[in-house]
Design a protein around this motif. Sequence first.
Motif, PDB file in Angstrom:
ATOM      1  N   ILE A 167       0.833  -1.204   0.000  1.00 59.35           N
ATOM      2  CA  ILE A 167       0.000   0.000   0.000  1.00 59.35           C
ATOM      3  C   ILE A 167       0.870   1.258   0.000  1.00 59.35           C
ATOM      4  O   ILE A 167       0.603   2.213  -0.737  1.00 59.35           O
ATOM      5  N   GLU A 168       1.941   1.261   0.792  1.00 61.99           N
ATOM      6  CA  GLU A 168       2.855   2.416   0.808  1.00 61.99           C
ATOM      7  C   GLU A 168       3.501   2.629  -0.563  1.00 61.99           C
ATOM      8  O   GLU A 168       3.613   3.769  -1.034  1.00 61.99           O
ATOM      9  N   LEU A 169       3.937   1.549  -1.214  1.00 60.74           N
ATOM     10  CA  LEU A 169       4.553   1.669  -2.539  1.00 60.74           C
ATOM     11  C   LEU A 169       3.552   2.212  -3.559  1.00 60.74           C
ATOM     12  O   LEU A 169       3.904   3.026  -4.413  1.00 60.74           O
ATOM     13  N   ILE A 170       2.313   1.766  -3.469  1.00 65.65           N
ATOM     14  CA  ILE A 170       1.270   2.272  -4.371  1.00 65.65           C
ATOM     15  C   ILE A 170       1.056   3.761  -4.128  1.00 65.65           C
ATOM     16  O   ILE A 170       0.979   4.552  -5.072  1.00 65.65           O
ATOM     17  N   GLU A 171       0.983   4.156  -2.866  1.00 69.72           N
ATOM     18  CA  GLU A 171       0.759   5.569  -2.532  1.00 69.72           C
ATOM     19  C   GLU A 171       1.912   6.457  -2.979  1.00 69.72           C
ATOM     20  O   GLU A 171       1.710   7.622  -3.293  1.00 69.72           O
ATOM     21  N   GLU A 172       3.127   5.912  -3.022  1.00 71.62           N
ATOM     22  CA  GLU A 172       4.299   6.676  -3.462  1.00 71.62           C
ATOM     23  C   GLU A 172       4.394   6.776  -4.980  1.00 71.62           C
ATOM     24  O   GLU A 172       5.244   7.502  -5.492  1.00 71.62           O
ATOM     25  N   SER A 173       3.552   6.050  -5.692  1.00 69.63           N
ATOM     26  CA  SER A 173       3.658   5.958  -7.150  1.00 69.63           C
ATOM     27  C   SER A 173       2.572   6.774  -7.843  1.00 69.63           C
ATOM     28  O   SER A 173       1.466   6.900  -7.342  1.00 69.63           O
ATOM     29  N   ASN A 174       2.924   7.283  -9.025  1.00 68.27           N
ATOM     30  CA  ASN A 174       1.968   8.016  -9.844  1.00 68.27           C
ATOM     31  C   ASN A 174       1.223   7.104 -10.808  1.00 68.27           C
ATOM     32  O   ASN A 174       0.127   7.430 -11.259  1.00 68.27           O
ATOM     33  N   PHE A 175       1.842   5.989 -11.137  1.00 69.17           N
ATOM     34  CA  PHE A 175       1.298   5.048 -12.112  1.00 69.17           C
ATOM     35  C   PHE A 175       1.490   3.637 -11.581  1.00 69.17           C
ATOM     36  O   PHE A 175       2.308   3.404 -10.703  1.00 69.17           O
ATOM     37  N   SER A 176       0.750   2.697 -12.166  1.00 65.87           N
ATOM     38  CA  SER A 176       0.923   1.283 -11.842  1.00 65.87           C
ATOM     39  C   SER A 176       0.845   0.465 -13.113  1.00 65.87           C
ATOM     40  O   SER A 176       0.075   0.787 -14.017  1.00 65.87           O
ATOM     41  N   ILE A 177       1.622  -0.593 -13.127  1.00 62.79           N
ATOM     42  CA  ILE A 177       1.560  -1.569 -14.211  1.00 62.79           C
ATOM     43  C   ILE A 177       1.260  -2.913 -13.572  1.00 62.79           C
ATOM     44  O   ILE A 177       1.908  -3.316 -12.608  1.00 62.79           O
ATOM     45  N   HIS A 178       0.263  -3.594 -14.135  1.00 59.88           N
ATOM     46  CA  HIS A 178      -0.197  -4.874 -13.603  1.00 59.88           C
ATOM     47  C   HIS A 178      -0.201  -5.891 -14.731  1.00 59.88           C
ATOM     48  O   HIS A 178      -0.951  -5.744 -15.689  1.00 59.88           O
ATOM     49  N   ASP A 179       0.655  -6.896 -14.625  1.00 58.92           N
ATOM     50  CA  ASP A 179       0.691  -7.949 -15.638  1.00 58.92           C
ATOM     51  C   ASP A 179      -0.151  -9.111 -15.125  1.00 58.92           C
ATOM     52  O   ASP A 179       0.205  -9.770 -14.155  1.00 58.92           O
ATOM     53  N   LEU A 180      -1.290  -9.332 -15.762  1.00 58.76           N
ATOM     54  CA  LEU A 180      -2.225 -10.369 -15.335  1.00 58.76           C
ATOM     55  C   LEU A 180      -2.048 -11.672 -16.105  1.00 58.76           C
ATOM     56  O   LEU A 180      -2.876 -12.567 -15.999  1.00 58.76           O
ATOM     57  N   SER A 181      -0.960 -11.803 -16.845  1.00 61.62           N
ATOM     58  CA  SER A 181      -0.780 -12.982 -17.695  1.00 61.62           C
ATOM     59  C   SER A 181      -0.483 -14.247 -16.904  1.00 61.62           C
ATOM     60  O   SER A 181      -0.533 -15.335 -17.460  1.00 61.62           O
ATOM     61  N   ARG A 182      -0.189 -14.134 -15.633  1.00 64.28           N
ATOM     62  CA  ARG A 182       0.145 -15.324 -14.840  1.00 64.28           C
ATOM     63  C   ARG A 182      -0.895 -15.628 -13.771  1.00 64.28           C
ATOM     64  O   ARG A 182      -0.581 -16.280 -12.784  1.00 64.28           O
ATOM     65  N   ILE A 183      -2.117 -15.171 -13.948  1.00 70.41           N
ATOM     66  CA  ILE A 183      -3.177 -15.555 -13.014  1.00 70.41           C
ATOM     67  C   ILE A 183      -3.598 -16.962 -13.406  1.00 70.41           C
ATOM     68  O   ILE A 183      -4.322 -17.170 -14.367  1.00 70.41           O
ATOM     69  N   GLU A 184      -3.053 -17.930 -12.688  1.00 70.84           N
ATOM     70  CA  GLU A 184      -3.278 -19.329 -13.038  1.00 70.84           C
ATOM     71  C   GLU A 184      -3.144 -20.175 -11.792  1.00 70.84           C
ATOM     72  O   GLU A 184      -2.797 -19.674 -10.717  1.00 70.84           O
ATOM     73  N   LEU A 185      -3.413 -21.452 -11.919  1.00 72.52           N
ATOM     74  CA  LEU A 185      -3.302 -22.356 -10.778  1.00 72.52           C
ATOM     75  C   LEU A 185      -1.837 -22.613 -10.444  1.00 72.52           C
ATOM     76  O   LEU A 185      -1.001 -22.764 -11.324  1.00 72.52           O
ATOM     77  N   SER A 186      -1.535 -22.637  -9.150  1.00 70.81           N
ATOM     78  CA  SER A 186      -0.208 -22.991  -8.655  1.00 70.81           C
ATOM     79  C   SER A 186      -0.424 -24.113  -7.651  1.00 70.81           C
ATOM     80  O   SER A 186      -1.025 -23.891  -6.594  1.00 70.81           O
ATOM     81  N   ASN A 187       0.017 -25.321  -7.994  1.00 69.83           N
ATOM     82  CA  ASN A 187      -0.239 -26.502  -7.165  1.00 69.83           C
ATOM     83  C   ASN A 187      -1.728 -26.676  -6.897  1.00 69.83           C
ATOM     84  O   ASN A 187      -2.144 -26.974  -5.778  1.00 69.83           O
ATOM     85  N   GLY A 188      -2.553 -26.430  -7.932  1.00 71.43           N
ATOM     86  CA  GLY A 188      -3.987 -26.625  -7.827  1.00 71.43           C
ATOM     87  C   GLY A 188      -4.750 -25.491  -7.175  1.00 71.43           C
ATOM     88  O   GLY A 188      -5.962 -25.554  -7.029  1.00 71.43           O
ATOM     89  N   ILE A 189      -4.046 -24.446  -6.765  1.00 73.10           N
ATOM     90  CA  ILE A 189      -4.680 -23.308  -6.093  1.00 73.10           C
ATOM     91  C   ILE A 189      -4.443 -22.053  -6.914  1.00 73.10           C
ATOM     92  O   ILE A 189      -3.313 -21.762  -7.303  1.00 73.10           O
TER      93      ILE A 189
END
Length: 197
Positions: free
Chosen positions: A54-76
């Motif tokens: 949250i502190e890092l987000i508040e210190e930043s003017n922009f954000s980049i979010h790579d959602l290409s790895r939203i996947e199962l990890s060990n079934g979760i």
Amino acid sequence: MPRGRRTESVFLNIPFDLGFEDLYLAYIVGLTQLGWRVNATLAVPNQGRLETIIELIEESNFSIHDLSRIELSNGIPRFNMPVELGLVLYRSHVTKGRHRAYVFERRAHRAQRSTSDINGIDPKIHNGTAKGVMSGLRNIFRQPGDVTTVPEMLTSYRAVRMKLSDLRLNAGGAVAVSDVGVPGSRARIAGGIAEAD
């Protein structure tokens, strides 16, 4: 007229594991090559991690979010990326858009299906390549007078990539991205923050 040194920073919400190494190097090299400070959660311990994010987000003017790895990890399923995106979208809302969020994805239309609440945010599609990441970053952060090109960014990326095996040997195994400097930009990453000198 070229801009002076930027003071803005970017919160980088991406995986930092070996399977994503080529792309996380592309993000860090590309952003520092373009003159941005990178706030990332590298080496942040689990204790107090959410507060630090949250502190890092508040210190930043922009954000980049790579959602290409939203996947199962060990079934979760792993939801860290969408949770951090949610924090940023709230930050953007309360700052009346002064904090801007950008989404990257490997394939077109996947982010809209997996996180449909972000419809209206057009993800940059990188196709799983460093060049795709660099092109997306360049399109987002192009400034008047900025002559940095994607081929120049890729040259710096390849130079960093070539140093990794030596860095791993010197470090006795795996190397953190914090051990890597970006040629041409004198960038460094320390304590979760990358800065271009």
